[in-house]
Design an enzyme around this catalytic site. Structure first.
Site, PDB file in Angstrom:
ATOM      1  N   GLU A 166     -38.681   1.282   0.842  1.00  0.00           N
ATOM      2  CA  GLU A 166     -38.468   1.316  -0.799  1.00  0.00           C
ATOM      3  C   GLU A 166     -37.987  -0.029  -1.292  1.00  0.00           C
ATOM      4  O   GLU A 166     -37.358   0.141  -2.552  1.00  0.00           O
ATOM      5  CB  GLU A 166     -37.650   2.656  -1.169  1.00  0.00           C
ATOM      6  CG  GLU A 166     -38.468   3.683  -1.465  1.00  0.00           C
ATOM      7  CD  GLU A 166     -39.187   4.399  -0.262  1.00  0.00           C
ATOM      8  OE1 GLU A 166     -39.553   5.536  -0.355  1.00  0.00           O
ATOM      9  OE2 GLU A 166     -38.933   3.997   1.040  1.00  0.00           O
ATOM     10  N   TYR A 168     -35.212  -1.531  -0.312  1.00  0.00           N
ATOM     11  CA  TYR A 168     -33.564  -1.657   0.017  1.00  0.00           C
ATOM     12  C   TYR A 168     -33.332  -2.710   1.053  1.00  0.00           C
ATOM     13  O   TYR A 168     -34.333  -3.541   1.607  1.00  0.00           O
ATOM     14  CB  TYR A 168     -33.125  -0.282   0.290  1.00  0.00           C
ATOM     15  CG  TYR A 168     -33.261   0.677  -0.813  1.00  0.00           C
ATOM     16  CD1 TYR A 168     -32.214   0.610  -1.990  1.00  0.00           C
ATOM     17  CD2 TYR A 168     -34.041   1.758  -0.411  1.00  0.00           C
ATOM     18  CE1 TYR A 168     -32.108   1.552  -2.872  1.00  0.00           C
ATOM     19  CE2 TYR A 168     -33.911   2.698  -1.814  1.00  0.00           C
ATOM     20  CZ  TYR A 168     -33.207   2.604  -2.837  1.00  0.00           C
ATOM     21  OH  TYR A 168     -33.325   3.455  -3.865  1.00  0.00           O
ATOM     22  N   HIS A 254     -39.295   0.360  -5.292  1.00  0.00           N
ATOM     23  CA  HIS A 254     -39.110   0.712  -6.596  1.00  0.00           C
ATOM     24  C   HIS A 254     -39.632  -0.137  -7.706  1.00  0.00           C
ATOM     25  O   HIS A 254     -39.607   0.319  -8.749  1.00  0.00           O
ATOM     26  CB  HIS A 254     -37.415   0.990  -6.686  1.00  0.00           C
ATOM     27  CG  HIS A 254     -36.882   2.218  -5.989  1.00  0.00           C
ATOM     28  ND1 HIS A 254     -37.434   3.299  -5.816  1.00  0.00           N
ATOM     29  CD2 HIS A 254     -35.971   2.307  -5.044  1.00  0.00           C
ATOM     30  CE1 HIS A 254     -36.797   4.189  -5.101  1.00  0.00           C
ATOM     31  NE2 HIS A 254     -35.707   3.512  -4.862  1.00  0.00           N
TER      32      HIS A 254
END
Length: 682
Positions: A166, A168, A254
């Protein structure tokens, strides 16, 4: 015999036996940072364990302070922090459940000045530019993950999930456009993988052979210059060799330009990626994203796409998801519709998470539907979201409820919403309430417009009659080319050139309804490479030709759809851009005639000029249209409430939902308000 023999079969993973193949995935609830919030969090998890959840994964907890999403965010780095965690693990274990702590370092997504990353490259969705970690700091961060996992083990967790997807921190190390390092953690594929594999290896060393380690692997980055699938597979093999117990699939960053979890994504829309992983790995693989019914989960396992399915928001919508599937009562499941309005929208705006279709989520002790002390006869008028939610909640408490609906079917505005491409799942909510009302013995009278005489029997009346479309007052709006949005969604003939009056949520939905090609392919439209050959899984978008030419008109001068959802508004704007919808903002309506819509709009300015669109010179413009659709808002429809308010006597009359406040057709507020009213009754 079970209807879901694959989904509900146990699975041995290391020293643990999972009772079935459903993992309750990670959700950051908003309680992780609240002092004393562990007690509410424990009750939230306990209700899910009682509903059949086997392995639960917590919201993301950073292994050090700089990795927290916000200043002062949740992290686990010291022994004196274990007490609140033990409150949670003891509660879950007391009900026979299993729980893993998600370790998540936010990296360049952290919204504070101490944000760090592999390289000092700002994320497009963040205003903060991170500081580049030194080599020594990278090595310290590896140890921080190992320390946090060891502390989690001491706090009673059954395992950890290492968030490697995602976008990170760990994911950022893997991708060239966020990792420009030239030390041992960058410069080559093997070097960029080193951070992830060292974390898993050190966590295994710190926790021993029996501790569950789930690694969330970014199987499809969906960002430019990202990993090729061959690199993803190599990482998966190295993570397996380093000591992971389960690979959980991650899809998209994201900042990706492709929807991954919103309602527009096809059900189980990315399990073909987990299947490709599973074919090359020996450890169990979990599939994620838009798996919201037991039927879908069963099919995913049966066809070999994954060994497990990881569901997060479906457990918000219904904590009894697994129990109802096991009891072969799937029609009673309150299904997640992937609207994001009370879950992700709340999380990304720093509010406590909840659920549009289940407002009791995260309020289990506050919003209690206990047995009534005095059973009343209650008339509910209107079977839209508010009326349905109140009728179910009141009947559950023991009241005798009669529900009136003037249309032949239940659902109200949801019957319109489910006709919008990508919102078909709204039908699940109507099905759920219909099933529950029948079980609870609610008397339902459809096709009947209730009068004051019809509700005279009731001890209490709840008016949930919804809204009526606002008449904007444009000269010519009663002409033959003008339709209301309800007419359009009901199938009224519409021309090839359309002007939509109103740039709110309904205007966007109608524009999408009118332009969408029902034969289009999600992956082709958005540019997803199903062959897994393209870097990051990205191809150029190839939208279908729109069915009509649509212009969307908006009175305000701001961004079109500015009040759409925090995490979904960009999707709706992108859908309309791909359909070549023209946006005209800051307009004043002059008239509607056979030519189209005459408006005054701000004069074109040089890019260097600035001005107030409300006072600057305007020019008259004709928006050509052979059909004009009015989507200019709504007004509360509460005539019956006003009539009943004039009665003599003390019979309570309540107004809920759109009949109370019509703004933006807010189903989240309507359902919450209705359930709160039902809970407040004697």
């Amino acid at each position: 015999m079970s209807s879901y023999p694959h989904l509900l079969s146990p699975l041995r993973v290391g020293s643990l036996t999972l009772p079935h193949r459903v993992i309750m995935g990670s959700m950051h609830t908003g309680l992780e940072e609240v002092p004393g919030g562990e007690h509410e969090l424990a009750r939230f998890y306990v209700e899910r364990v009682r509903g059949g959840a086997g392995l639960i994964v917590t919201g993301g907890i950073s292994p050090n302070p700089e990795g927290a999403a916000r200043r002062g965010g949740a992290h686990l780095s010291r022994e004196d922090q274990l007490g609140p965690h033990r409150t949670v693990t003891d509660a879950v274990h007391g009900e026979g459940g299993l729980i893993a702590l998600q370790l998540m370092h936010s990296g360049r997504y952290a919204m504070h000045e101490d944000a760090v990353a592999p390289s000092a490259i700002r994320a497009p969705i963040n205003k903060v530019t991170p500081r580049e970690l030194s080599t020594a700091e990278v090595e310290r961060t590896v140890e921080d993950f190992a320390n946090a996992a060891h502390l989690a083990q001491r706090a009673g967790y059954d395992g950890v999930e290492i968030m490697g997807s995602e976008g990170y921190l760990i994911n950022e190390f893997l991708v060239a456009h966020t990792n420009e390092r030239t030390d041992r953690y960058g410069g080559s594929d093997a070097a960029r993988r080193r951070f992830a594999t060292e974390i898993v290896r050190r966590v295994r060393e710190a926790t021993g052979p029996d501790f569950l380690i789930m690694y969330r692997l970014s199987a499809l980055d969906l960002v430019p210059d990202a990993q090729q699938f061959a690199q993803v597979l190599e990482l998966g093999r190295e993570i397996e060799a380093a000591g992971a117990s389960i690979i959980n699939t991650g899809i998209g960053w994201h900042e990706a330009r492709i929807p991954t979890i919103a309602t527009s994504v096809p059900p189980a829309g990315f399990t073909w990626v987990s299947r490709a992983l599973r074919e090359h790995l020996s450890l169990p693989v979990a599939a994620v994203n838009r798996i919201n019914t037991p039927e879908i989960g069963e099919a995913v396992i049966e066809r070999g796409d994954a060994d497990l399915v990881c569901l997060a928001r479906p457990f918000l919508a219904d904590p009894q998801f697994v129990a109802k599937a096991r009891a072969q009562r799937p029609a009673e499941i309150n299904t997640c519709i992937a609207c994001n309005q009370a879950c992700l929208d709340h999380t990304f705006s720093g509010r406590r998470m909840s659920c549009l279709v289940n407002p009791r989520a995260m309020r289990e002790d506050e919003l209690v539907l206990g047995p009534t002390r005095t059973a009343e006869r209650i008339a509910v008028v209107g079977a839209g979201p508010a009326g349905l939610a109140f009728a179910e909640a009141a009947a559950q408490r023991g009241h005798r409820v009669t529900l009136f609906e003037e249309q032949p079917e239940l659902g109200g505005q949801f019957q319109l919403a489910l006709r919008i491409p990508g919102k078909e799942d709204y039908a699940h909510t109507v099905r759920y309430f219909s099933t529950r009302l029948a079980e609870l013995g609610v008397t339902v009278r459809t096709g009947h417009t209730a009068t004051a005489q019809d509700v005279a029997f009731a001890d209490r009346v709840v008016v949930a009659t919804g809204v009526t479309p606002r008449v904007p007052g444009i000269p010519g709006e009663d002409g033959p080319t003008v339709l209301g949005y309800k007419d359009v969604l009901a199938g009224a003939p519409v021309g090839e050139r359309v002007a939509v009056v109103g740039g709110g949520g309904i205007g966007f939905d109608v524009a999408h309804f009118l332009t969408h090609d029902p034969h289009s392919d999600f992956y082709t439209e958005w540019g997803v490479d199903r062959s897994l050959e393209a870097r990051g899984g990205l191809l150029a978008p190839a939208p279908s030709k729109p069915r009509r030419r649509v212009t969307l008109l908006q009175r305000s001068a701001g961004k079109p759809g500015a009040r759409l959802g925090t995490t979904t508004g960009w999707i709706h704007r992108a859908e309309l851009r791909m359909a070549d919808v023209e946006f005209v903002t800051g307009v004043q309506y002059v008239r509607i005639d056979e030519q189209g819509v005459h408006v005054l709009s701000p004069a074109q300015r040089d890019a260097s000029q600035t001005g107030d669109p409300d006072t600057e010179d305007r020019i008259e413009r004709i928006i050509p249209a052979n059909t004009v659709v009015l989507c200019a808002g709504q007004e509360p429809r509460a005539e019956l409430a006003r009539e009943l308010a004039g009665e003599n006597g003390e019979r309570p009359v309540h107004v809920v939902g759109g009949a109370h406040v019509a703004a933006e057709l807010d189903a989240k507020r309507a359902i919450r308000e209705a359930v709160e009213l039902a809970a407040s009754l004697p």
